[in-house]
Design an enzyme around this catalytic site. Structure first.
Site, short mmCIF file in Angstrom:
data_model
loop_
_atom_site.label_atom_id
_atom_site.label_comp_id
_atom_site.label_asym_id
_atom_site.label_seq_id
_atom_site.Cartn_x
_atom_site.Cartn_y
_atom_site.Cartn_z
N CYS A 99 36.06 52.25 64.75
CA CYS A 99 35.76 51.49 63.53
C CYS A 99 36.76 51.86 62.45
CB CYS A 99 34.35 51.82 63.07
SG CYS A 99 33.92 51.10 61.48
N CYS A 102 35.62 54.48 58.51
CA CYS A 102 35.78 55.91 58.19
C CYS A 102 37.02 56.42 58.89
CB CYS A 102 34.58 56.72 58.70
SG CYS A 102 33.05 56.34 57.83
N GLN A 308 30.55 49.28 41.56
CA GLN A 308 30.93 50.46 42.34
C GLN A 308 29.96 50.66 43.50
OE1 GLN A 308 33.51 52.50 42.04
NE2 GLN A 308 34.31 52.14 39.99
N GLU A 358 37.54 41.25 31.20
CA GLU A 358 37.36 41.12 32.65
C GLU A 358 37.80 39.72 33.09
OE1 GLU A 358 36.39 42.73 35.52
OE2 GLU A 358 36.47 40.75 36.46
N ASP A 407 40.25 50.51 34.03
CA ASP A 407 39.74 50.76 35.39
C ASP A 407 40.25 49.63 36.30
OD1 ASP A 407 38.34 51.48 37.63
OD2 ASP A 407 36.35 51.02 36.82
N CYS A 434 41.21 53.83 41.31
CA CYS A 434 40.80 53.93 42.72
C CYS A 434 42.02 54.14 43.61
CB CYS A 434 40.00 52.70 43.13
SG CYS A 434 40.88 51.18 42.80
N1 SAH Z 1 34.98 49.02 35.39
C1 SAH Z 1 34.23 48.23 36.32
C2 SAH Z 1 35.09 47.37 37.25
C3 SAH Z 1 36.26 48.04 37.92
S1 SAH Z 1 36.98 47.15 39.26
C4 SAH Z 1 33.27 49.10 37.11
O1 SAH Z 1 33.42 50.32 37.15
O2 SAH Z 1 32.34 48.55 37.70
C5 SAH Z 1 38.27 46.28 38.54
C6 SAH Z 1 37.87 45.03 37.83
O3 SAH Z 1 39.05 44.44 37.29
C7 SAH Z 1 37.23 43.95 38.69
O4 SAH Z 1 36.01 43.56 38.12
C8 SAH Z 1 38.25 42.81 38.68
O5 SAH Z 1 37.64 41.53 38.72
C9 SAH Z 1 38.94 43.03 37.36
N2 SAH Z 1 40.31 42.53 37.20
C10 SAH Z 1 41.27 42.38 38.15
N3 SAH Z 1 42.41 41.98 37.60
C11 SAH Z 1 42.20 41.87 36.26
C12 SAH Z 1 43.02 41.52 35.15
N4 SAH Z 1 44.29 41.19 35.31
N5 SAH Z 1 42.46 41.55 33.93
C13 SAH Z 1 41.15 41.89 33.76
N6 SAH Z 1 40.34 42.22 34.77
C14 SAH Z 1 40.85 42.23 36.01
#
Ligand code: SAH
Length: 485
Positions: A99, A102, A308, A358, A407, A434
């Site tokens: 798989c 992991c 998350q 977002e 993020d 990440c």
């Molecule tokens: N901080 C949030 C989401 C992090 S994931 C949490 O912890 O739950 C990254 C996020 O960035 C996703 O929701 C994705 O849709 C968004 N994203 C991707 N590209 C982007 C961009 N260019 N501008 C704004 N948001 C974006």
């Protein structure tokens, strides 16, 4: 220690050079695993050739079959463990090796954490230009999980047929699209099994075809299942190669009786693509969302919104980000890439005003609703790409920023966004990442723009996988310090 048992062959015909003359695909070699790659493969050396060994653990001595040879390096898989590493553990999952989910389940959890810490450190050093001495000062120990099993609140299972023609679901084998059958993943929610069995029975009994990537025919592509960790609410979203689900009533009958079931949806995706979810979704039964909590905040989560995957560790991740933000109640804070406003709401409780940005409109709708649900009024959300929205809003409103939290997805920050952030001159930048490789690259750029790296802390969100989340804090240098750098 190296030994070779080369097979018979005609060396004159072999056009490769050096050590590769003496090795061929399918040869069995004895390898000492000395290190591990960022992708979790064991690394050994044979006559100067670097060999990446799937499922190899540092300290293993193994007979390895060579599966691929390139110039200067090759790949192999373990045929037999001659002397297993002291850090090797028996995998809990019977399909841990085939798989693709992991990659390092056979490494003890304690050593998995050390592996991830080292990965972040190395990226910071090599790609971020941060010296070992500085890293000793700024890096905090990784935050691990108390129990690294059954932690995921979301899984996406592809459907297909096995070689006997049976309808199956499971996960893709590493780097392929062949399905390794499972309904019972030990890092996933326990509830998944019953849901998947209900979907399989619905398909068998109603003659519903799984999607076939080769031909582009068949209907059911994936089942996305989400489970509220605290609420125990369940969401199922079937990704379909079409617009309509036949015998939907039968599926609803089977799924709606499962405890906690709140939402049954479909997401049409008729494109021949690796992207799993479609662009839209339709609710067949129940609500188009579930709720869950992180800390004291309650969140509404829709099928297409990012959330998350590890609820317990996410709280630790957000608390780390919040403490790095150093809020006193007055600050103007931007939360870029805010998803459904998860971090924004954490920040808002301790800030003057929070702005979230977002790109997915449905996630912004969730974010607005989440602020309302939690009685938080000092937050405003913008839908759009951060690199476009932030400069536009700043220009229009002459808005400033005391703290900026970012993020982003794996690819990291857009260069124009970094330029805008630097122009906004926040006192602190908190970077939640990440992918520590792109984090390191961006940290280098932000440092070059007049910021000091103050703190770096990895948080393990993905036990038994190779990925790791990291939070970094950068603070604005004053001019004097800047000149001294
Ligand atoms: N901080 C949030 C989401 C992090 S994931 C949490 O912890 O739950 C990254 C996020 O960035 C996703 O929701 C994705 O849709 C968004 N994203 C991707 N590209 C982007 C961009 N260019 N501008 C704004 N948001 C974006």
């Amino acid at each position: 220690m190296i030994a070779k048992q080369c097979t018979q062959r005609n060396l004159e015909k072999d056009e490769r050079k050096g050590h590769e003359l003496f090795m061929q695909k399918n040869d069995i070699v004895t390898v000492n695993i000395e290190d591990m790659s960022v992708n979790g493969e064991g690394i050994g050396h044979i006559d100067g050739l670097t060999l990446f060994v799937k499922d190899g653990i540092i300290g293993d001595l193994a007979s390895v079959r060579i599966t691929k040879l390139k110039k200067g390096y090759g790949y192999g898989r373990i045929e037999k463990l001659i002397a297993p590493s002291a850090d090797r553990v028996a995998p809990v999952c019977p399909i841990a090796r085939p798989c693709g989910g992991c990659q390092i389940q056979e490494l003890s959890y304690e050593k998995q954490l050390a592996f991830k810490e080292k990965k972040v450190r190395q990226n910071m050093e090599r790609l971020g230009g941060v010296s070992a001495k500085e890293l000793d000062r700024v890096m905090e120990p990784i935050i691990g999980m108390e129990d690294p099993w059954h932690y995921r609140n979301k899984a996406q299972f592809p459907f297909g047929r096995d070689k006997d023609g049976r309808i199956i679901c499971g996960f893709y084998a590493g780097r392929t699209h062949s399905i390794i059958e499972t309904t019972d993943c030990p890092v996933g929610a326990r509830e998944n099994k019953r849901i998947l069995e209900a979907i399989l029975a619905y398909m068998e009994e109603n003659g519903i075809e799984p999607y076939d990537e080769q031909t582009g025919r068949g209907l059911i592509r994936h089942a996305m299942i989400r489970t509220g960790y605290y609420t125990k609410e369940q969401m199922v979203c079937l990704v379909i190669n079409g617009k309509r689900l036949p015998a939907a009533g039968d599926l609803i009958g089977r799924l709606s009786v499962i405890p906690g079931m709140k939402s049954i949806c479909i997401s049409p995706n008729e494109k021949r693509t690796n992207v799993i979810m479609g662009q839209t979704y339709e609710t067949l039964w129940g609500d188009g969302y579930i709720y869950d909590y992180i800390g004291e905040n309650k969140y509404r989560i829709s099928p297409l919104s990012f959330y998350q995957v590890n609820p317990l560790q996410t709280e630790k991740l957000y608390r780390t980000a919040l403490s790095y933000a150093g809020l006193t109640g007055k600050e103007i804070v931007w939360d870029l890439y805010c998803g459904i406003g998860t971090i924004s709401l954490f920040l808002a409780r301790q800030a003057g005003q929070v702005y979230g940005v977002e790109i997915v409109p449905a996630a912004v709708e969730d974010a607005v609703e989440n602020a309302k649900q939690n009685g938080i009024t000092n937050v405003e959300f913008f839908a759009g790409a951060a690199e476009k929205v932030v400069p536009a809003v700043c220009k229009e409103r002459a808005e400033k920023a005391d703290v900026i939290v970012v993020d982003p997805p794996r690819k990291g920050l857009d260069e124009t966004l970094i330029a805008t952030i630097l122009q906004m001159e926040p006192a602190r930048i908190v970077y939640v990442s990440c992918d520590s490789a792109t984090l390191a690259r961006d940290v280098r750029r932000i440092r070059e723009g007049g910021y000091a790296l103050e703190r770096v802390r990895p948080v393990d969100q993905f036990g038994h996988g190779v990925h790791v989340e990291t939070v970094a804090l950068l603070s604005k240098l004053n001019t004097k310090q800047h000149i001294n750098v």
